[in-house]
Scaffold this motif. Structure first.
Motif, mmCIF file in Angstrom:
data_model
loop_
_atom_site.group_PDB
_atom_site.id
_atom_site.type_symbol
_atom_site.label_atom_id
_atom_site.label_comp_id
_atom_site.label_asym_id
_atom_site.label_seq_id
_atom_site.Cartn_x
_atom_site.Cartn_y
_atom_site.Cartn_z
ATOM 1 N N GLU A 151 -13.125 -18.087 -17.274
ATOM 2 C CA GLU A 151 -11.690 -18.065 -16.984
ATOM 3 C C GLU A 151 -11.061 -16.965 -17.819
ATOM 4 O OE1 GLU A 151 -10.115 -21.928 -17.739
ATOM 5 O OE2 GLU A 151 -11.677 -22.959 -16.598
ATOM 6 N N ALA B 102 -7.664 -14.680 -18.211
ATOM 7 C CA ALA B 102 -6.287 -14.454 -17.791
ATOM 8 C C ALA B 102 -5.454 -14.058 -18.999
ATOM 9 C CB ALA B 102 -5.711 -15.715 -17.154
ATOM 10 N N PRO B 103 -4.873 -12.862 -18.944
ATOM 11 C CA PRO B 103 -5.171 -11.756 -18.023
ATOM 12 C C PRO B 103 -6.462 -11.061 -18.455
ATOM 13 C CG PRO B 103 -3.568 -11.051 -19.639
ATOM 14 C CD PRO B 103 -3.838 -12.504 -19.936
ATOM 15 N N ARG C 253 -13.549 -19.708 -21.626
ATOM 16 C CA ARG C 253 -12.147 -19.321 -21.415
ATOM 17 C C ARG C 253 -11.817 -18.152 -22.337
ATOM 18 N NH1 ARG C 253 -10.227 -25.237 -22.571
ATOM 19 N NH2 ARG C 253 -12.171 -25.033 -23.736
#
Length: 269
Positions: free
Chosen positions: A222, A224-225, A172
């Protein structure tokens, strides 16, 4: 008998045929790509051409070696202890683990071993770009104990590549934090940008940061952004950098590589 023998070798991805005397010293070499025989000992031209006869194709030119370029002169003057080009991927980790002489069981459980495996995989992928005009340096030391895992120089510019071992873990990314599996978030992107900035200062050229995720079995990261100005690439995607171009000419690539491989270049950043 001339006592000469022909020894094939590779230099920057191109084949050379060296003609050596009985003492092992080179007296000439043949560049297939340029169809040129470079004579170090001009008085042995006939013997050299006889030795090379089975290997010569088409018309060849014969003459003394070309004068070295300023880049080649700088490389020849570089002391071997100050030359970073021979560094293996993960050189610093190699040395640390070899000094401690860990047992195989302890070695596999050491996080540095997983990091070394990841750096090897990424380093191998980057080394594969050399045929497309790119040059790579591994484990570039910076003052304060930091290091650039890989420095990539080529037609598409310069890239500071940091390797992250992510085998079978979810990743992440929330700029600047990166979390691998259940581990604690770490500001890896901030560190990567700092390393790229230090490299830009040392080489007086823009160096862009890349985070390379190494290891199989991991889910898509993952993100974001999307992080500002940092490329996040899987190990298998690093070849896409070879498609970049229009930034540096071959002579510029060689000049920057010659500057970057000198350990002294990095001592004041």
């Amino acid at each position: 008998m001339s006592g000469l023998r022909v020894v094939p070798a590779w230099r920057h991805g191109q084949e050379r045929l060296y003609v050596c005397g009985a003492d092992g010293r080179s007296v000439a070499w043949y560049d297939r790509d340029s169809s040129r025989v470079n004579l170090i000992a001009e008085d042995r031209e006939e013997a050299v051409l006889r030795a090379l006869a089975p290997f010569l194709t088409g018309h060849v030119t014969v003459g003394p070696p070309p004068l070295p370029t300023p880049v080649e002169m700088a490389r020849l003057a570089l002391h071997p202890d100050d030359d970073l080009a021979p560094n293996r991927p993960g050189e610093a980790l190699h040395i640390a683990l070899e000094r401690e002489a860990l047992t195989p069981r302890r070695l596999r459980s050491d996080a540095r071993y997983r990091a070394l495996t990841a750096e090897r995989a990424v380093g191998e992928a980057l080394d594969g770009l050399e045929g497309a005009g790119w040059r790579v340096l591994h484990s570039v030391p910076l003052p304060g104990g930091a290091r650039i895992h890989h420095l990539l120089i080529g037609p598409g510019g310069l890239f500071c590549v940091s390797t992250l071992a992510v085998r079978r873990h979810r990743v992440r990314i929330a700029d600047p934090l990166v979390t691998v599996g259940r581990g604690e978030p770490a500001p890896l992107l901030r560190t990567l940008r700092s390393d790229a900035s230090r490299a830009s200062f040392a080489l007086t050229a823009e160096v862009r940061p890349v985070l390379a995720l190494a290891g199989t079995g991991a889910a898509d990261p993952e993100v974001a952004p999307p992080p500002r100005d940092v490329r996040v690439l899987r190990e298998s995607e690093l070849g896409s950098l070879a498609r970049l171009g229009g930034q540096l000419k071959p002579a510029d690539v060689e000049a920057l590589h010659a500057l970057a491989r000198d350990r002294h270049t990095w001592r004041r950043v």
